[in-house]
Design a protein around this motif. Structure first.
Motif, PDB file in Angstrom:
ATOM      1  N   THR A 229      11.578 -24.993  15.069  1.00 31.51           N
ATOM      2  CA  THR A 229      11.822 -24.714  16.490  1.00 31.51           C
ATOM      3  C   THR A 229      12.840 -25.667  17.105  1.00 31.51           C
ATOM      4  N   ARG A 235      10.472 -21.815  21.866  1.00 30.60           N
ATOM      5  CA  ARG A 235      10.393 -21.454  20.450  1.00 30.60           C
ATOM      6  C   ARG A 235       9.075 -21.935  19.839  1.00 30.60           C
ATOM      7  N   LEU A 239       6.404 -19.434  17.963  1.00 25.73           N
ATOM      8  CA  LEU A 239       6.015 -19.668  16.567  1.00 25.73           C
ATOM      9  C   LEU A 239       4.521 -19.949  16.451  1.00 25.73           C
ATOM     10  N   ALA A 264       7.455 -17.696  11.152  1.00 27.36           N
ATOM     11  CA  ALA A 264       8.842 -17.942  11.564  1.00 27.36           C
ATOM     12  C   ALA A 264       9.760 -16.816  11.102  1.00 27.36           C
ATOM     13  N   PHE A 268      11.542 -15.305  14.364  1.00 24.98           N
ATOM     14  CA  PHE A 268      12.925 -15.756  14.448  1.00 24.98           C
ATOM     15  C   PHE A 268      13.854 -14.916  13.590  1.00 24.98           C
TER      16      PHE A 268
END
Length: 547
Positions: A229, A235, A239, A264, A268
């Motif tokens: 992150t 973030r 996560l 993740a 992401f």
């Protein structure tokens, strides 16, 4: 969905800016202090920048909540406006009436100027806050600069606060905006959280959400969360939320690095291949079905069980049963070599096993942390006064206050059927307090501590020059305060070479208090001075690092 599985009342990692989950790191406190300092900067611009998700909105909300009552505030959150649209928005926010046919810049600036002059005459300040300011065009920024030309013989009439992403700094660095850049009286770039702050942030949000048992993330998972992150709070929220869902789906009460990596890859859009992603979803779906079956079974057991007191571990996430198929995989991973070689944690203590204690021993333990010789039977506070220290006592303290002042303290503990007794607290983490008993460090669960401690504590602190005689000799205290505050704020130190008057100094104290999370009342009391000592490097003992 996963909250009850981990012993939580609610999901802790929503990206919505819930004030109950507010976490102010040192960087966030510094940013807030810069904004508050700018309120009395006499006009010009205050600049706050930071990466997406770094917490600028959090700081801005705190700032809005602490603006003094004598300030009028206009807040613009959508700055993609033309010059006339911006002026109309500013007038609307300040409730300035403008002619119905107003179209030119003069049509808006004239009534705005009249309003600002009237407010100045009434002793009120005016602050314009523009969020997402990186979206401002160059001509709009130039118009804002011209607005800061509105002034009296003593001061400018409008303070402008610009909050935006790092591109805002690049924008203001353009040659055509040099005049505006020279009017920035305070600027702060909000960086990401450090690895230690990331771990504290995660623990803080879980605690607010109701966690009373073990942290569901192990040390390696927390380290990986920080790496993935980059310490950006938004973030981290994304996560951790997905990682807890993954742990729940697989019946794992402890979130491991493998679970974090899979989470993740989903949130992401990591490098996982479609095949691996498909396998992850299949495993997640199977885990969710198993978890749903487990939840139904637990609910039936709770309904069928006879009424009675819950076992002591009922609130611990680690005690929640997991599906049988995942029992082997739920075992805690081996600790890294660096942890295995570290000294063992102090022995766990329960109140029921508490040995008879001596208040003199507790004072001796506290005094030893300060290097203070304390003869047996001597009055601790009188002895401390001879060495330039003072005692501070509180009858309504909290663990949050003790964490804030960050120093060893003596807790007054009250156990049924026994007289009140003192115990030296030397370390504090999310689940345990470390106390010194007969010279030995012992850990006490915070849940046990809460049954015997009602907020009474004592400690030492080092007062500044002139504090004891502040009524007769106020200059020494004023000069010390001015020097310490100037050292903490480059903008303050550059503003003047002589100590400010008490009124100006009080405003600086308020800004410092707000930055530390205290009530910004401007009063120069022991807690404010303890935090100022800590911030400026005055040598005082600190709580030990928790093990």
């Amino acid at each position: 969905m996963y909250a009850p599985f981990f012993g939580l009342r609610q999901a802790p990692f929503s990206i919505a800016p819930d004030p109950h989950y507010l976490y102010m790191s040192e960087r966030h406190r510094d940013a807030l202090a810069h904004l508050l300092y700018g309120l009395d900067g006499g006009g010009g611009f205050v600049l706050l920048t930071g990466e997406i998700g770094a917490g600028k909105t959090t700081v801005c909300r705190c700032f809005l909540g602490q603006i003094p009552a004598h300030c009028n505030v206009a807040y613009i959150f959508n700055p993609k406006l033309t010059v006339t649209e911006l002026l109309r928005a500013v007038c609307d926010e300040f409730h300035v009436p403008v002619p119905a046919q107003a179209q030119t810049v003069k049509d808006f600036v004239d009534p705005l100027n009249a309003f600002l002059l009237a407010q100045h005459a009434a002793g009120r300040n005016n602050v314009l806050i523009i969020d997402e300011a990186q979206n401002l065009s160059a001509d709009v920024l130039e118009q804002l600069r011209l607005l800061t030309n509105l002034e009296t013989a003593e001061r400018k009439l409008l303070q402008v606060v610009l909050i935006g992403q790092p591109e805002l700094r690049e924008l203001l660095a353009r040659p055509e905006l040099e005049q505006l850049a020279q009017r920035v009286i305070a600027r702060f770039h909000l960086g990401a959280l450090s690895e230690a702050e990331t771990a504290h942030y995660v623990r803080h949000r879980l605690t607010v959400a109701g966690l009373t048992g073990a942290l569901p993330f192990d040390a390696r998972a927390l380290r990986l969360i920080h790496q993935l992150t980059r310490g950006v709070p938004r973030r981290i929220n994304l996560l951790c939320d997905r990682a807890l869902l993954g742990g729940y789906a697989n019946g794992r009460a402890q979130v491991t690095p493998d679970i974090v990596r899979r989470a993740a890859a989903e949130v992401f859009d990591g490098p996982a291949t479609p095949r691996n992603r498909r396998s992850t979803y299949i495993a997640l779906g199977a885990g969710l079905l198993a978890a749903a079956a487990l939840a139904a079974g637990l609910a039936w057991q709770q309904q069928a069980a006879p009424l009675g007191p819950a076992p002591a571990s009922a609130n611990s996430a680690a005690s929640t049963p997991a599906p049988a198929a995942s029992t082997a995989s739920a075992a805690s991973p081996a600790q890294p070599a660096s942890q295995a070689d570290s000294p063992p944690a102090p022995e766990l203590l329960r109140l029921a096993d508490w040995p008879p204690s001596d208040d003199n021993d507790a004072w001796q333990a506290l005094a030893s942390r300060w290097g203070l010789p304390l003869p047996a039977g001597a009055d601790a506070c009188a002895t401390a006064a001879q060495r330039g220290l003072q005692c501070y006592r509180s009858s309504s303290g909290s663990l949050s206050l003790i964490r804030l002042i960050d120093r060893p303290v003596l807790l007054t503990l009250r156990r049924p059927g026994q007289p009140a007794a003192l115990a030296a607290l030397v370390a504090l983490d999310a689940q345990h307090a470390t106390l010194l008993l007969e010279g030995t460090a012992r850990r006490l669960p915070l849940a046990d501590l809460a049954t015997a401690w009602r907020g009474e504590f004592s400690t030492f602190w080092r007062p500044p020059p002139g504090y004891a005689q502040r009524a007769e000799q106020p200059r020494a205290l004023r000069d010390w305060l001015a020097a310490q505050l100037a050292g903490l704020s480059p903008a303050t130190s550059a503003a003047s070479t002589s100590p400010p008057a008490w009124a100006a100094l009080s405003r600086q104290v308020q800004a410092f208090q707000a930055g530390q999370g205290l009530q910004p009342d401007g009063r120069i009391g022991p807690v404010t001075l303890m935090l100022l000592n800590r911030a400026s490097g005055v040598p005082e003992p600190r709580l030990d690092a928790a093990r």
